[in-house]
Design a protein around this motif. Structure first.
Motif, PDB file in Angstrom:
ATOM      1  N   VAL A 182      38.033  50.190  34.773  1.00  0.00           N
ATOM      2  CA  VAL A 182      38.906  51.137  36.241  1.00  0.00           C
ATOM      3  C   VAL A 182      38.136  51.035  36.969  1.00  0.00           C
ATOM      4  O   VAL A 182      38.541  50.620  38.987  1.00  0.00           O
ATOM      5  N   TYR A 183      36.696  50.957  36.679  1.00  0.00           N
ATOM      6  CA  TYR A 183      36.310  51.354  37.467  1.00  0.00           C
ATOM      7  C   TYR A 183      36.018  49.902  38.686  1.00  0.00           C
ATOM      8  O   TYR A 183      35.883  49.535  39.735  1.00  0.00           O
ATOM      9  N   ALA A 184      35.464  48.386  37.679  1.00  0.00           N
ATOM     10  CA  ALA A 184      35.629  47.074  38.274  1.00  0.00           C
ATOM     11  C   ALA A 184      36.875  46.737  38.674  1.00  0.00           C
ATOM     12  O   ALA A 184      36.756  45.932  40.096  1.00  0.00           O
ATOM     13  N   GLU A 185      38.464  47.705  38.318  1.00  0.00           N
ATOM     14  CA  GLU A 185      39.328  46.950  38.862  1.00  0.00           C
ATOM     15  C   GLU A 185      39.404  47.498  40.967  1.00  0.00           C
ATOM     16  O   GLU A 185      39.764  47.213  41.267  1.00  0.00           O
ATOM     17  N   ALA A 186      38.447  48.987  40.746  1.00  0.00           N
ATOM     18  CA  ALA A 186      38.865  48.980  41.794  1.00  0.00           C
ATOM     19  C   ALA A 186      37.620  48.456  42.661  1.00  0.00           C
ATOM     20  O   ALA A 186      38.101  48.895  44.043  1.00  0.00           O
ATOM     21  N   LYS A 187      36.686  48.678  42.674  1.00  0.00           N
ATOM     22  CA  LYS A 187      35.996  47.824  42.999  1.00  0.00           C
ATOM     23  C   LYS A 187      35.972  46.600  43.532  1.00  0.00           C
ATOM     24  O   LYS A 187      36.026  45.651  44.785  1.00  0.00           O
ATOM     25  N   LEU A 188      36.846  45.455  42.568  1.00  0.00           N
ATOM     26  CA  LEU A 188      37.270  44.563  43.369  1.00  0.00           C
ATOM     27  C   LEU A 188      38.579  44.621  44.456  1.00  0.00           C
ATOM     28  O   LEU A 188      39.045  43.858  44.926  1.00  0.00           O
ATOM     29  N   ALA A 189      39.555  45.682  44.415  1.00  0.00           N
ATOM     30  CA  ALA A 189      40.423  46.003  45.076  1.00  0.00           C
ATOM     31  C   ALA A 189      39.874  46.783  46.746  1.00  0.00           C
ATOM     32  O   ALA A 189      40.757  47.236  47.395  1.00  0.00           O
ATOM     33  N   LYS A 190      38.377  47.170  46.569  1.00  0.00           N
ATOM     34  CA  LYS A 190      37.661  47.421  47.858  1.00  0.00           C
ATOM     35  C   LYS A 190      38.723  48.843  47.714  1.00  0.00           C
ATOM     36  O   LYS A 190      38.725  49.489  48.866  1.00  0.00           O
ATOM     37  N   ASN A 191      38.714  49.269  47.017  1.00  0.00           N
ATOM     38  CA  ASN A 191      38.724  50.852  46.473  1.00  0.00           C
ATOM     39  C   ASN A 191      38.196  52.255  46.528  1.00  0.00           C
ATOM     40  O   ASN A 191      37.522  52.720  44.955  1.00  0.00           O
ATOM     41  N   TYR A 192      36.851  52.322  47.402  1.00  0.00           N
ATOM     42  CA  TYR A 192      35.878  52.554  47.487  1.00  0.00           C
ATOM     43  C   TYR A 192      35.743  53.632  47.597  1.00  0.00           C
ATOM     44  O   TYR A 192      34.782  54.459  46.432  1.00  0.00           O
ATOM     45  N   HIS A 193      36.699  54.189  47.075  1.00  0.00           N
ATOM     46  CA  HIS A 193      37.613  55.564  47.007  1.00  0.00           C
ATOM     47  C   HIS A 193      37.002  56.529  45.930  1.00  0.00           C
ATOM     48  O   HIS A 193      36.358  57.128  44.978  1.00  0.00           O
ATOM     49  N   LYS A 194      38.050  54.947  45.223  1.00  0.00           N
ATOM     50  CA  LYS A 194      37.886  55.418  43.077  1.00  0.00           C
ATOM     51  C   LYS A 194      36.907  55.437  42.682  1.00  0.00           C
ATOM     52  O   LYS A 194      36.178  55.529  41.673  1.00  0.00           O
ATOM     53  N   VAL A 195      36.099  54.157  43.587  1.00  0.00           N
ATOM     54  CA  VAL A 195      34.336  53.653  43.092  1.00  0.00           C
ATOM     55  C   VAL A 195      33.498  55.220  42.705  1.00  0.00           C
ATOM     56  O   VAL A 195      33.096  55.531  42.020  1.00  0.00           O
ATOM     57  N   ASP A 196      33.310  55.558  44.092  1.00  0.00           N
ATOM     58  CA  ASP A 196      32.651  56.758  44.445  1.00  0.00           C
ATOM     59  C   ASP A 196      33.031  57.770  43.396  1.00  0.00           C
ATOM     60  O   ASP A 196      32.491  58.281  42.618  1.00  0.00           O
ATOM     61  N   GLU A 197      34.815  58.087  43.070  1.00  0.00           N
ATOM     62  CA  GLU A 197      34.735  59.513  42.039  1.00  0.00           C
ATOM     63  C   GLU A 197      34.215  58.731  41.221  1.00  0.00           C
ATOM     64  O   GLU A 197      33.914  59.754  40.276  1.00  0.00           O
ATOM     65  N   ILE A 198      34.708  57.859  40.373  1.00  0.00           N
ATOM     66  CA  ILE A 198      34.196  56.684  38.633  1.00  0.00           C
ATOM     67  C   ILE A 198      33.316  57.796  38.645  1.00  0.00           C
ATOM     68  O   ILE A 198      32.463  58.580  37.523  1.00  0.00           O
ATOM     69  N   ARG A 199      32.877  56.802  39.343  1.00  0.00           N
ATOM     70  CA  ARG A 199      30.675  57.194  39.630  1.00  0.00           C
ATOM     71  C   ARG A 199      30.095  58.248  39.308  1.00  0.00           C
ATOM     72  O   ARG A 199      29.067  58.779  38.307  1.00  0.00           O
ATOM     73  N   ASN A 200      30.834  59.085  40.561  1.00  0.00           N
ATOM     74  CA  ASN A 200      30.350  60.696  40.298  1.00  0.00           C
ATOM     75  C   ASN A 200      30.655  61.478  39.400  1.00  0.00           C
ATOM     76  O   ASN A 200      30.107  62.149  38.392  1.00  0.00           O
ATOM     77  N   ASP A 201      31.952  61.341  38.663  1.00  0.00           N
ATOM     78  CA  ASP A 201      32.465  62.071  37.655  1.00  0.00           C
ATOM     79  C   ASP A 201      31.221  61.616  36.582  1.00  0.00           C
ATOM     80  O   ASP A 201      31.310  62.358  35.592  1.00  0.00           O
ATOM     81  N   LEU A 202      31.147  60.579  35.974  1.00  0.00           N
ATOM     82  CA  LEU A 202      30.661  59.535  35.025  1.00  0.00           C
ATOM     83  C   LEU A 202      29.377  60.185  35.106  1.00  0.00           C
ATOM     84  O   LEU A 202      28.610  60.822  34.281  1.00  0.00           O
ATOM     85  N   LYS A 203      28.507  60.728  36.797  1.00  0.00           N
ATOM     86  CA  LYS A 203      26.783  61.176  36.841  1.00  0.00           C
ATOM     87  C   LYS A 203      26.974  62.132  36.247  1.00  0.00           C
ATOM     88  O   LYS A 203      25.973  63.201  35.204  1.00  0.00           O
TER      89      LYS A 203
END
Length: 497
Positions: free
Chosen positions: A457-478
């Motif tokens: 999901v992270y990779a797909e969000a990044k490809l779609a330039k959905n940086y809000h979702k990218v940051d959200e997943i990164r922070n949740d995993l952290k």
């Protein structure tokens, strides 16, 4: 495996000696185990990890180790000078249980904590109560040799008589005359001829819970007796290594040597190894100081002195980052540093197992890289061979880890090392982390499948330039201790440092 010359610091001779087993490749290893009247604490963890690592390393080198660790379930008295109540019997009275219930309860909890620390079970784990006949026979033999005397149903070891033939105090460096001058004068009420004499067998009062028949009446064995009886039964009258904490050197191990010489006319062990003490924030650990921390309190973080929980592998790693003969000071700061170090090694372990050798055109062997890898491997072994210096060995593992991480990120190519050195780098790193140091990846609350899905999901969000979702997943995993690793050609994860 190439022959390795090992040097051990022998507490008896106060020198490093080349390790030469009595009957190679067999090695007899006896380690004093717990007195099972309470939960295992930090003082139990250090010798458990130290001598487990010793066992692992000797086994790796091809020795056939017979590892014996006793369980003291009778005879350890609360007071000094062979007076006071048996610790297990006292606990049984307080909790209104049978003494063997107490012994079994805390033996089970000790085993649980040793399993958490990933220690290998001893080959033999004898209990004092299971070897009463052997202990009675030993007392009888020492009496017949003239180094003990019986008074009112108790039998005491005659230290002054023994010292006429042997040297009492040679392990701990104690001088008999100084011990005599520092001991309490007998008040006429004691049965002992001398304050330094110690009990081989104690007469039991009618209300004493743990007692057995003997030639001298109903009683129970002295604490020092069990180790002599059980070590000689399972390892012979002289064996290779006797280990334990420095706090046992005197009087326990000193008395073992005296008992063995009195009966068998030679020392029990060829090499004596003692791990140093544990302090907490610079203070000696003790219940009266409020800094007595059990392993379960460490694992759960429930002790007032702890700022967080520390996993069993963090504790194991921390113990290994100090040489076993040095003082080990526990603090939250030191434990957090150990946690980071452990995670780095485990991340490296996971990566090392994923790496494969591939040859790429245009990359020849880099002799400097090869030399650095070979040096790190050689030094890791040299550290362990020099009195089992796990702290230094870990430092060389981190040098190997730098190469492994660079291979993982693509900064270095496998072809630079050549296939033989590449495979040796991976194999030795994995071997040292898992098999010798006994560090393993601890179960996490997340599952691999869930991580794979989130990274997708992270990779797909990044490809779609959905940086809000990218940051959200990164922070949740952290928040659950997982770090996302963005690399040029892939997305991966690692434990958060």
């Amino acid at each position: 495996m190439q022959a390795q010359e090992i040097r051990i610091y022998n507490t008896l001779t106060k020198e490093k000696e080349v390790f030469e087993p009595i009957s190679p490749p067999f090695v007899g290893l006896y380690v004093c185990g717990p007195t099972v009247y309470g939960d295992a604490h930090l003082g139990h963890a250090r010798p458990a990890v130290v001598f487990d690592t010793l066992n692992r390393y000797l086994t790796h080198l091809g020795y056939k180790v017979r590892f014996v660790r006793n369980v003291t379930d009778v005879g350890h008295l609360q007071g000094d000078a062979d007076e006071g109540e048996d610790k297990i019997a006292k606990k049984a009275k307080l909790e209104q249980l049978e003494p063997m219930e107490i012994a079994q309860q805390y033996t089970d909890s000790y085993h649980r904590d040793m399993l958490a620390l990933n220690t290998i079970k001893p080959n033999i784990e004898p209990r004092a109560t299971g070897h009463i006949p052997e202990q009675i026979a030993l007392v009888d033999g020492i009496l017949k040799e003239g180094f003990a005397y019986e008074v009112n149903g108790s039998v005491y070891f005659d230290v002054l008589k023994y010292n006429e033939t042997y040297k009492y105090g040679k392990l701990s460096g104690r001088v008999l005359e100084e011990l005599m001058s520092g001991s309490r004068t007998l008040d006429g009420q004691s049965e002992k001829r001398n304050p330094l004499d110690f009990a081989l067998w104690k007469k039991a009062s009618p209300e004493h819970l743990m007692q057995w028949e003997s030639p001298w009446g109903m009683g129970f064995p002295g604490w020092h007796l069990e180790c002599t009886a059980m070590s000689t039964k399972y390892l012979g009258h002289q064996f290779d290594i006797h280990g334990g904490g420095m706090d046992l050197m005197f009087p326990h191990h000193e008395c073992e040597i005296a008992q063995n010489n009195a009966y068998f006319h030679h020392d029990p062990a060829k090499y004596w190894m003692h791990n140093n003490m544990i302090t907490i924030n610079g203070q000696k650990m003790g219940k009266s100081l409020g800094n007595f921390i059990t392993l379960q309190e460490l694992f759960s973080g429930t002790h007032p002195l702890l700022e967080q929980a520390y996993s069993p592998m963090t504790i194991r790693y921390f113990i290994l980052t100090a040489h076993y003969r040095s003082t080990l000071d526990f603090s939250n700061e030191a434990l957090r540093a150990a946690q980071k170090g452990y995670i780095k090694l485990i991340n490296g372990l996971r990566i090392a197992k994923m790496l494969t050798y591939t040859h790429e055109d245009g990359y020849g062997i880099d002799e400097k890289q090869v030399e650095q890898v070979n040096h790190s491997i050689e030094q890791a072994y040299r550290s362990m061979n020099d009195d089992f210096n796990s702290a230094q060995a870990i430092g060389h593992l981190f040098n190997m880890l730098k190469k492994i991480n660079s291979l993982y990120t693509g900064q270095l190519k496998p072809a630079l090392f050549g296939e033989k050195v590449f495979r040796e780098l991976i194999a030795v790193f994995v071997l040292f982390v898992e098999e010798i140091l006994g560090l393993v990846e601890e179960p996490q609350s997340h599952q691999k499948a869930l991580l794979d899905m989130l990274l997708k999901v992270y990779a797909e969000a990044k490809l779609a330039k959905n940086y809000h979702k990218v940051d959200e997943i990164r922070n949740d995993l952290k928040t659950i201790g997982v770090a996302v690793k963005d690399m040029k050609d892939k997305i991966d994860w690692a434990y958060e440092e």
